[in-house]
Design a protein around this motif. Structure first.
Motif, PDB file in Angstrom:
ATOM      1  N   GLN A   5       9.612  21.378 -17.578  1.00 21.01           N
ATOM      2  CA  GLN A   5      10.559  20.276 -17.389  1.00 21.01           C
ATOM      3  C   GLN A   5      11.014  20.190 -15.937  1.00 21.01           C
ATOM      4  N   ALA A   6      11.227  21.336 -15.314  1.00 19.60           N
ATOM      5  CA  ALA A   6      11.639  21.351 -13.908  1.00 19.60           C
ATOM      6  C   ALA A   6      10.533  20.799 -13.006  1.00 19.60           C
ATOM      7  N   LEU A   7       9.297  21.130 -13.313  1.00 24.13           N
ATOM      8  CA  LEU A   7       8.175  20.639 -12.506  1.00 24.13           C
ATOM      9  C   LEU A   7       8.045  19.128 -12.612  1.00 24.13           C
ATOM     10  N   LYS A   8       8.283  18.584 -13.809  1.00 24.69           N
ATOM     11  CA  LYS A   8       8.235  17.131 -13.956  1.00 24.69           C
ATOM     12  C   LYS A   8       9.284  16.482 -13.072  1.00 24.69           C
TER      13      LYS A   8
ATOM     14  N   ILE B  29      16.362  31.097  -9.808  1.00 24.65           N
ATOM     15  CA  ILE B  29      16.385  31.476 -11.220  1.00 24.65           C
ATOM     16  C   ILE B  29      17.544  32.438 -11.412  1.00 24.65           C
ATOM     17  N   ILE B  30      18.404  32.160 -12.374  1.00 23.38           N
ATOM     18  CA  ILE B  30      19.515  33.067 -12.675  1.00 23.38           C
ATOM     19  C   ILE B  30      19.127  33.923 -13.870  1.00 23.38           C
ATOM     20  N   GLY B  31      19.015  35.238 -13.645  1.00 22.97           N
ATOM     21  CA  GLY B  31      18.690  36.156 -14.732  1.00 22.97           C
ATOM     22  C   GLY B  31      17.242  36.591 -14.720  1.00 22.97           C
TER      23      GLY B  31
ATOM     24  N   TYR C 150      17.947  20.977 -20.563  1.00 22.93           N
ATOM     25  CA  TYR C 150      18.257  20.346 -19.277  1.00 22.93           C
ATOM     26  C   TYR C 150      19.737  19.968 -19.260  1.00 22.93           C
ATOM     27  N   ASN C 151      20.308  19.853 -18.068  1.00 23.87           N
ATOM     28  CA  ASN C 151      21.684  19.390 -17.933  1.00 23.87           C
ATOM     29  C   ASN C 151      21.690  17.871 -17.865  1.00 23.87           C
ATOM     30  N   ARG C 152      22.505  17.242 -18.701  1.00 21.98           N
ATOM     31  CA  ARG C 152      22.519  15.783 -18.796  1.00 21.98           C
ATOM     32  C   ARG C 152      23.123  15.118 -17.563  1.00 21.98           C
ATOM     33  N   LYS C 153      23.917  15.863 -16.786  1.00 22.21           N
ATOM     34  CA  LYS C 153      24.645  15.268 -15.672  1.00 22.21           C
ATOM     35  C   LYS C 153      24.149  15.725 -14.305  1.00 22.21           C
ATOM     36  N   LEU C 154      23.479  16.853 -14.285  1.00 23.11           N
ATOM     37  CA  LEU C 154      22.943  17.400 -13.035  1.00 23.11           C
ATOM     38  C   LEU C 154      21.436  17.506 -13.191  1.00 23.11           C
ATOM     39  N   PRO C 155      20.673  16.583 -12.640  1.00 22.78           N
ATOM     40  CA  PRO C 155      19.236  16.508 -12.956  1.00 22.78           C
ATOM     41  C   PRO C 155      18.404  17.674 -12.454  1.00 22.78           C
ATOM     42  N   ASN C 156      18.946  18.515 -11.558  1.00 21.81           N
ATOM     43  CA  ASN C 156      18.167  19.646 -11.049  1.00 21.81           C
ATOM     44  C   ASN C 156      18.642  20.984 -11.616  1.00 21.81           C
ATOM     45  N   LEU C 157      19.277  20.936 -12.803  1.00 20.02           N
ATOM     46  CA  LEU C 157      19.706  22.157 -13.483  1.00 20.02           C
ATOM     47  C   LEU C 157      19.070  22.214 -14.867  1.00 20.02           C
ATOM     48  N   PHE C 158      18.419  23.350 -15.158  1.00 21.47           N
ATOM     49  CA  PHE C 158      17.755  23.562 -16.442  1.00 21.47           C
ATOM     50  C   PHE C 158      18.186  24.906 -17.015  1.00 21.47           C
TER      51      PHE C 158
ATOM     52  N   ARG D 278      21.664  28.097  -0.634  1.00 23.37           N
ATOM     53  CA  ARG D 278      21.288  26.708  -0.913  1.00 23.37           C
ATOM     54  C   ARG D 278      19.978  26.673  -1.703  1.00 23.37           C
ATOM     55  N   THR D 279      19.856  25.700  -2.580  1.00 28.07           N
ATOM     56  CA  THR D 279      18.661  25.618  -3.409  1.00 28.07           C
ATOM     57  C   THR D 279      18.375  24.169  -3.785  1.00 28.07           C
ATOM     58  N   ASP D 280      17.141  23.886  -4.110  1.00 26.62           N
ATOM     59  CA  ASP D 280      16.745  22.542  -4.525  1.00 26.62           C
ATOM     60  C   ASP D 280      16.772  22.360  -6.029  1.00 26.62           C
ATOM     61  N   LEU D 281      16.677  23.470  -6.776  1.00 28.82           N
ATOM     62  CA  LEU D 281      16.654  23.382  -8.236  1.00 28.82           C
ATOM     63  C   LEU D 281      17.033  24.737  -8.815  1.00 28.82           C
ATOM     64  N   VAL D 282      17.712  24.708  -9.960  1.00 29.02           N
ATOM     65  CA  VAL D 282      18.155  25.941 -10.620  1.00 29.02           C
ATOM     66  C   VAL D 282      17.667  25.955 -12.063  1.00 29.02           C
ATOM     67  N   ILE D 283      17.118  27.092 -12.474  1.00 30.43           N
ATOM     68  CA  ILE D 283      16.848  27.356 -13.888  1.00 30.43           C
ATOM     69  C   ILE D 283      17.649  28.593 -14.256  1.00 30.43           C
ATOM     70  N   SER D 284      18.550  28.464 -15.213  1.00 30.44           N
ATOM     71  CA  SER D 284      19.385  29.598 -15.600  1.00 30.44           C
ATOM     72  C   SER D 284      18.910  30.202 -16.917  1.00 30.44           C
TER      73      SER D 284
END
Length: 530
Positions: free
Chosen positions: A480-483, A6-8, A447-455, A265-271
């Motif tokens: 959304q990230a959990l889905k 999580i950023i922030g 959500y990011n349209r091009k990077l599916p693991n960025l929210f 390294r990370t599997d998913l990012v929420i900023s």
């Protein structure tokens, strides 16, 4: 255990972190500043305490629901007190209205200024109460992916309220100018002019006058401290003074966060950092929006803030006091129409030590003054000193007391500080203006349209600015990230994606993609079957 970054560490980031941790993920929060809180930081000096950002605590039901999701109550983390009066509004010299917390006192107060206005107020509040229920139960927790999210019986029946304005609705029912200003004021928290805000948002009057204005003992930052304690119980790690410098992209996904001296390294990012700033951490080809898009947005105001220590208790002011002794429309023009520093600005003042003795030494007063200003304008020390002198002089005149000679110290915070402290686009304080064309699914996507693991989460995406919307935004982003994560977990490390296709002759076939995920690299093959 999969890693979530999580950023922030503002309200939206912390909210998202907790919902992800609740589902069993390993969650780490990275905050650029030296303490969590984002815009809700606090400033302490010589026994005085100042909330640096939000000072109003409205819509208490949202935070009650948030803590209840984790089996707790806000009372287990901080103490609340309902303010009475909720706030005071000055319209001229020694001419003010104090808004009582009790509706049975508020209705007669309106009647004193305009015969029949109490009945008009009852109808406005009834409509606002219904809209609030629709918003909280059916709209604000939706991710803004499609206009269909807004189509439901309750909104269809009220479609006209999305096509008319708050100002039009209020002024058709209420004619007294001071009462009009009181009823239009709450939408300022949405970052738009009442004339440009859909009438559906009249639910803010319900939030104001029925749900009430509350004070957190010790200041808003106590809510952040409460959320920090919750982090410990959920195993969330919060890293401060760790600004992210880049988002590493590999194989069409975010692979990690790049810091000055290392990469995680990370599997998913929420900023929950500023949306525009987050996009600058990505290659241009991976961004949702270009600079032309951002330049075309209508931004909510920035602010010029003063944190002031007085050596005496102030008279004729309330915990929250608004100074509306000059033209609201003229001031709004300097924010939205021709961005510039305003002449004779409206301003808001918070005197928390009127209610809470812990905010200032005995016999003294802590004050926070806020002037809404246009985002993106240049601020200088000279400008800040000029406006400080002006607001102090006007407060002296309006409240009939001396103030300048009783200032022990003051600090200021404005456009350039929002940029440097929070990476805020154009130094905005409140995100995007909540106009019709920047509402719900028309906001920047979560959500990011091009990077599916960025929210994304926070005030520049759904549902909007303010503490309650920020907390809700974190929950939406986590949902959304959990889905996304659960789509992968159906098959453990093996990811299966299927697409139904048709040959040119019309015969159907199933195209499937199988991936094996190892760390952040992917190996896979494609096949077809009839």
């Amino acid at each position: 255990m999969e890693k979530i970054a999580i950023i922030g560490a503002g309200f939206s980031g912390l909210s998202a972190a907790y919902y992800m941790a609740k589902e069993g993920f390993r969650v780490s929060v990275y905050e650029k500043n030296s303490e969590p809180g984002g815009r809700a930081r606090r400033y302490r000096r010589d026994g005085f305490t100042f909330d640096m950002g939000p000072t109003f605590y409205w819509m208490p039901d949202v935070l009650e629901k948030f803590f209840a999701d984790f089996g707790y109550s806000p009372a287990g983390f901080y103490s609340l007190r309902r303010l009475d009066p909720g706030y005071q509004v000055y319209f001229g010299v020694d001419d003010s209205i104090s808004l009582p917390a009790n509706l049975l006192q508020l209705y007669p107060l309106f009647e004193q200024y305009e015969t029949g206005s109490s009945e008009a107020l009852r109808k406005l509040l009834a409509n606002g109460r219904f809209n609030y229920r629709v918003a909280m139960d059916e709209i604000v927790y939706r991710p803004g992916r499609s206009p269909l999210e807004l189509i439901m019986p309750d909104t269809v029946r009220r479609v006209s309220q999305f096509l008319t304005s708050v100002r039009g609705t209020v002024r058709r029912k209420i004619k007294h100018p001071q009462l009009q200003q009181i009823l239009e004021f709450p939408v300022l928290f949405l970052g738009a002019k009442p004339a440009d805000t859909p009438a559906f948002y009249c639910f803010m009057n319900h939030a104001d006058m029925e749900l009430g204005t509350w004070h957190v003992e010790g200041g808003i930052y106590e809510v952040i401290l409460g959320m920090k304690k919750l982090a410990e119980s959920l195993g969330v790690e919060i890293h401060t003074s760790t600004p992210v410098e880049e988002l590493a992209v590999e194989d069409g996904r975010v692979a990690g966060l790049v810091f000055r001296e290392h990469t995680v390294r990370t599997d998913l990012v929420i900023s929950s950092a500023d949306y525009h700033y987050t996009e600058t951490l990505l290659p241009e080809s991976c961004r949702n929006y270009n600079e032309n898009y951002w330049q075309s947005r209508v931004m909510a105001p920035s602010a010029l803030l003063y944190y002031i220590a007085f050596d005496k208790k102030l008279e004729k002011v309330s915990h929250h006091t608004l100074f509306f002794d000059t033209s609201f429309d003229k001031h709004a023009g300097y924010i939205y129409d021709c961005p510039a520093w305003p002449e004779e600005p409206l301003f808001y003042a918070s005197f928390p030590s009127q209610t809470d003795s812990s905010m200032a030494p005995e016999g003294k007063e802590a004050a926070v003054i806020l002037i809404p200003v246009a985002a993106g304008i240049k601020d200088t020390l000279f400008i800040r000193e000029r406006y400080f002198r002006e607001v102090i002089s006007r407060m002296e005149r309006m409240t009939c007391q001396s103030l300048r000679e009783h200032v022990l110290f003051y600090e200021s915070f404005s456009v350039s500080d929002f940029e440097s402290s929070y990476n805020a686009y154009k130094g905005n304080a409140y995100g995007l203006a909540n106009t019709l064309m920047q509402t719900a699914f028309l906001k920047p996507k979560i959500y990011n349209r091009k990077l599916p693991n960025l929210f994304y989460t926070g005030q520049l995406t759904v549902p909007g600015p303010g503490i309650p919307p920020a907390v809700i935004s974190g929950k939406i982003a986590a949902g959304q990230a959990l889905k996304y994560m659960k789509k992968e977990y159906v098959y453990g490390r093996v990811v299966l994606s299927c697409v139904f296709c048709y040959e040119p002759d019309g015969n159907p076939y199933l195209q499937y993609f199988v991936y094996y995920r190892s760390e952040m690299s992917f190996a896979g093959y494609t096949g077809c079957s009839v």
